[in-house]
Write a protein that holds these residues in place. Structure first.
Motif, mmCIF file in Angstrom:
data_model
loop_
_atom_site.group_PDB
_atom_site.id
_atom_site.type_symbol
_atom_site.label_atom_id
_atom_site.label_comp_id
_atom_site.label_asym_id
_atom_site.label_seq_id
_atom_site.Cartn_x
_atom_site.Cartn_y
_atom_site.Cartn_z
ATOM 1 N N ILE A 105 -8.563 -5.737 5.985
ATOM 2 C CA ILE A 105 -7.644 -6.866 5.862
ATOM 3 C C ILE A 105 -7.356 -7.350 7.275
ATOM 4 O O ILE A 105 -6.886 -6.586 8.118
ATOM 5 N N CYS A 149 -15.013 -5.794 0.500
ATOM 6 C CA CYS A 149 -14.510 -5.261 1.777
ATOM 7 C C CYS A 149 -13.100 -4.685 1.646
ATOM 8 O O CYS A 149 -12.260 -5.192 0.897
ATOM 9 N N ARG A 150 -12.847 -3.626 2.404
ATOM 10 C CA ARG A 150 -11.550 -2.957 2.411
ATOM 11 C C ARG A 150 -10.738 -3.318 3.653
ATOM 12 O O ARG A 150 -9.616 -2.848 3.798
ATOM 13 N N ASP A 177 -11.579 6.423 1.516
ATOM 14 C CA ASP A 177 -11.312 5.400 0.514
ATOM 15 C C ASP A 177 -9.940 4.759 0.743
ATOM 16 O O ASP A 177 -9.109 4.662 -0.158
ATOM 17 N N CYS A 178 -9.710 4.353 1.980
ATOM 18 C CA CYS A 178 -8.451 3.678 2.317
ATOM 19 C C CYS A 178 -8.746 2.276 2.858
ATOM 20 O O CYS A 178 -9.900 1.917 3.091
ATOM 21 N N ALA A 179 -7.699 1.483 3.020
ATOM 22 C CA ALA A 179 -7.844 0.147 3.596
ATOM 23 C C ALA A 179 -7.835 0.221 5.121
ATOM 24 O O ALA A 179 -7.445 1.240 5.694
ATOM 25 N N LYS A 199 -1.381 10.020 0.032
ATOM 26 C CA LYS A 199 -2.755 9.830 0.455
ATOM 27 C C LYS A 199 -2.784 8.971 1.705
ATOM 28 O O LYS A 199 -1.811 8.263 1.995
ATOM 29 N N PHE A 207 0.783 -1.236 0.000
ATOM 30 C CA PHE A 207 0.000 0.000 0.000
ATOM 31 C C PHE A 207 0.816 1.289 0.000
ATOM 32 O O PHE A 207 0.348 2.310 -0.491
ATOM 33 N N LEU A 208 2.013 1.252 0.607
ATOM 34 C CA LEU A 208 2.675 2.523 0.904
ATOM 35 C C LEU A 208 3.703 2.946 -0.132
ATOM 36 O O LEU A 208 4.661 2.216 -0.403
ATOM 37 N N LYS A 262 -3.411 5.720 3.065
ATOM 38 C CA LYS A 262 -3.555 4.418 2.420
ATOM 39 C C LYS A 262 -4.234 3.393 3.308
ATOM 40 O O LYS A 262 -4.911 2.506 2.823
#
Lengths: 403, 403
Positions: free
Chosen positions: B238, B235-236, B199-201, B165, B113-114, B167
Motif C-alpha cells: 500500500i 499486490c499487498r 502473509d502481511c501487508a 499476527k 489492519f491492527l 499485520k
C-alpha cells in the motif's frame, strides 16, 4: 491469502452505506430530487470567499499553506468563542477544537467514549452519519426519549445486558436531520436530568442551529447545563457546530466546544489522525464569518424559509389522507410518515420509474432498521415551482401505490 | 463523576506526545532551530496557488465549496494515476483514495489492519507520526530489518507472544524521516520476500520520494511487487503519497494507492470519519500540480540540495571525533549518533541554554524508547550561513558536554 484476509478482525468489516450508494444514483439529470441534504450552491457566499482567499494569498500565504497546530487557527477559535458567548456559552479558545466538519467530531467522540458493548442513546430516527461514525466502535444503540417517559434506571439496566454502560446521549437539537423537528426546552432539560442520573455525556449536534425561519430560539443544551452549574469545566455536554450549512461544506470546517479535558483528548486524536484541519480553509472561513456571517445567514433564512413554506403548502395541497409530515421551524428537511404497511423504499422505486422523482426512504435513519413507512424530503435545493411539481408527483405516486 | 471517567476504557488514554510539545518551544524567535521537519514556506508555489484559487472561484466555486465524494476529486486522482504510471505503477483512479495528508492514511491503515496485540514492523527509528497513528490500535512493535538478517519465522513466533499476527511492515523508503536514509532495491525486495512469507501487508510511505538531490531513483516497493505479479489487485503493498513536502502541507492533501479491496475499505472509513477531503483544496492542488509540479520540484531539489551540501560540509568542519551522521541523497534530514553514553535530550537542554540552538532528540522516534544518543537535524528551513553557524554551535555544545 488475499489482502482482505489480513484486515483486522477486531471490528466488523466496514459496510457500504446502502443509502449513500443510493444517493449517488438519485441526483442524476432528469430526476427531480428531494433526496440530497445539501445546501443550495447558488447561495454560497462565493464572492466573499473569493475576496477572502485572494487577500490571504496576498498577505498570509506562508501561514496558510504551512502546517499549523492541531487545536485549530486561533482567530477562528476566538470568533467561535464570541458566537458561543452570544448563545449563553462563554468560553475560551481552549474549550474549542476545529474539526474537518462535524462528521469528524462525531467520529472522535465515538472513539473517545465507546467501548464495544457500550450504549449510545440516539433518536429513532437519527442522523445516519452519526450512526456511521459510531458503528466502528461497536456500540449498542438504545432509543433516546426526550419526553422523560423512560426512567434512567431502565436505560442503565438495559445497557448492562451487553456488558457496557450508557456512555452518551446523541441528539441533533434544532430542525434535526432527518425529521426537521426541534427539541423544546423541557425536552433538553429532561435529557440533562437523565444524563446526570446516568452519569453519561451529552453530544449536542447543532449543525442546523443558525437556520431558523420562525418561532423562538431554544437555549442550547450546553447553555442550559452551564446555567445550572456555572462552570463549563463541570459540564458533561459536548457541543458540535459546523460551517457546512451556513458558509460551505466543501471547505470541511466544524468545531467542538466542551470542558478542557475533553478538548485535550480530542486534540491528541486530531494530531494522531490528520495533524490539523487545513490551515488555509480555517483562515478563509474566519475572514468570511467575521465579515459576513450574520448578513449571509439572514439571507439564507429568507430563501430557505420561503422554500419550506412552499413545501408545506404543496404537501397540504397534494397529499392524500393518511399521510403525515412534520412542520419544521428551520433547517432543510420535512419528515413524512406513510400509512402503516406502505414502504418508503418501494415508493421510491415506483416514484423514480414513473415520475422521475427522488427522496430518501427513512429506514436508514433508524438504528434498529425500523421506520419502513417513513421518508425524508429536503427543500433546500429546489425552487418553489419545483417543490409544487415534486409534491404533486409524490402525492400521485402515493395514491397509486396505496391499497 | 468527572467527564474524564466516562471516556472509553478500551484503549489507553491518548498521551500528549512529549516531542510535539517540545517542538512548540523550539521554534521561538532567537532560537536557531534545526528541529521542525517542515518545508521552507519561502519556497511554496504561492503565486501558482493564488492564480489557481482565483480561477477556481471564478469558474467552479459551486463545486469547490460543495460536498463531494469520499474517494476524492476525480481529475486529481487521474493526475496521480499518471504520476504512478511514471514510476512503474500503472493504475486507475479506483486504486486511489485522496486523504487529508498522509497522516490520515496511516491512521486508516492502522484501523484497517491492527487488532490489539497484533504486530507492526517498523524501523528503529521510524517516523514518530506513524507510531502516533498506530498507537491507538494497540499494536506490539517489532524492529523491521531490511537486510534480510532476521527470519520471517522469527517475526511470526514473536508476534504470537501477544496473541496476534504480523499485520504489516511500515517503512519510509526514500530519505526517511528521521534518518535521511534510503532503502536500496535489495532491501525493498527483501521486505517483499518477508511480507510474502509472513502473509502481511507492506505500507510504503513515499512522502519524500520526489525530493532527490543526487544518486539514482530506486523503484518503489509497489512497483517492484507489481513487476513480480503483473496485477495490482494481487499486490499487498500500500503506497502512501503526499503533496505536503512538494506543494503545501497546510492544504492537507495526500493519497493512497492500493488494490481495490483496500481502497474500498478506506473509502468507507473516510466516509464515516470526515466524509471527504476539502473539495476546494483538491481542486487547487490538481491545478497547481498539473501546471507546475515538475518545474516546482526541480527548483526545490536545487535549493534543498544546496542546503544539504552546506550541512554535510558544516558537519565535516565542526563535529568532534566520535560523532557520526548520515549522508542523505534527498529529503530534509540528517541523523546524528553521539558517542555512547551521551544523551540527545541532555544535549538539547545545554544547547538551548548556552547556544540558543535547537534540534530533535532521537528517542521519540524509537518504538522501544531506545536511541538516547541520537538526534535529528533538519536542513530544510535554514540558509547556508545559518547552517554553518548552527553546526559550529552544535559542535561546541557536544565538545563541552562530552566526557
Amino acid at each position: 491469502m488475499s489482502i482482505e484476509q489480513i484486515f483486522a478482525t477486531r471490528t466488523e468489516r466496514m459496510k457500504a452505506s446502502e443509502i449513500r450508494e443510493l444517493l449517488k444514483l438519485l441526483d442524476k439529470p432528469g430526476i427531480l430530487s428531494f433526496a440530497g441534504g445539501i445546501p443550495d450552491p447558488a447561495l454560497f457566499p462565493s464572492d466573499a470567499f473569493a475576496a477572502a482567499m485572494a487577500e490571504i494569498m496576498k498577505t498570509g500565504s506562508d501561514t496558510a499553506l504551512q502546517y499549523s497546530v492541531s487545536e485549530g487557527y486561533l482567530p477562528l477559535r476566538e470568533w467561535i468563542a464570541g458566537q458561543m458567548a452570544d448563545i449563553g456559552v462563554p468560553c475560551t479558545p481552549d474549550n474549542i477544537l476545529i474539526t474537518s466538519g462535524s462528521q469528524q467530531a462525531l467520529d472522535y467522540l465515538g472513539k473517545l467514549f465507546l467501548s464495544p458493548g457500550d450504549t449510545a442513546l440516539v433518536g429513532w430516527p437519527t442522523y445516519m452519519g452519526a450512526l456511521g461514525a459510531f458503528n466502528p466502535y461497536e456500540p449498542r444503540y438504545d432509543q433516546l426519549s426526550v419526553n422523560g417517559n423512560r426512567a434512567a434506571s431502565d436505560y442503565a439496566s438495559e445497557a448492562e445486558t451487553t456488558g457496557g454502560k450508557v456512555k452518551f446521549a446523541y441528539l441533533s437539537v434544532d430542525f434535526a436531520n432527518p425529521t426537521g423537528e426541534t427539541v423544546d426546552q423541557r425536552g433538553r432539560e429532561a435529557v440533562l436530568d437523565m444524563a446526570e442520573e446516568l452519569d453519561c455525556a451529552v453530544i449536542e449536534d447543532a449543525a442546523y442551529q443558525a437556520l431558523r425561519y420562525d418561532g423562538e430560539d431554544v437555549p442550547s443544551i450546553l447553555a442550559l447545563e452551564l446555567a445550572r452549574k456555572g462552570d463549563l469545566e463541570a459540564c458533561r455536554t459536548i457541543y458540535s457546530g459546523s460551517f457546512s450549512k451556513t458558509l460551505s461544506p466543501g471547505l470541511r470546517v466544524g468545531w467542538v466546544v466542551a470542558a478542557k479535558p475533553v478538548i485535550s483528548q480530542l486534540v491528541l486524536m486530531k494530531q494522531a489522525s490528520d495533524l490539523h484541519s487545513a490551515t488555509f480553509n480555517q483562515m478563509a472561513v474566519h475572514r468570511v464569518a467575521d465579515a459576513h456571517f450574520d448578513s449571509h445567514v439572514s439571507m439564507l433564512r429568507t430563501v430557505y424559509g420561503r422554500r419550506r413554506e412552499a413545501m408545506l403548502a404543496a404537501l397540504e395541497a397534494h397529499m392524500p389522507q393518511g399521510v403525515q409530515w412534520t412542520r419544521p421551524e428551520g433547517g432543510m428537511f420535512v419528515w413524512m410518515t406513510l400509512p402503516a404497511g406502505m414502504d418508503g423504499a418501494d415508493l421510491l422505486s415506483y416514484a423514480l420509474e414513473t415520475y422521475k422523482l427522488a427522496f430518501v426512504p427513512g429506514r436508514a435513519f433508524f438504528a434498529d432498521g425500523s421506520g419502513g413507512n417513513t421518508l425524508r424530503l429536503s427543500f433546500s435545493c429546489a425552487n418553489e415551482a419545483m417543490i409544487d411539481d415534486g409534491m404533486a408527483r409524490l402525492g400521485a405516486a402515493i395514491r397509486e401505490t396505496m391499497i
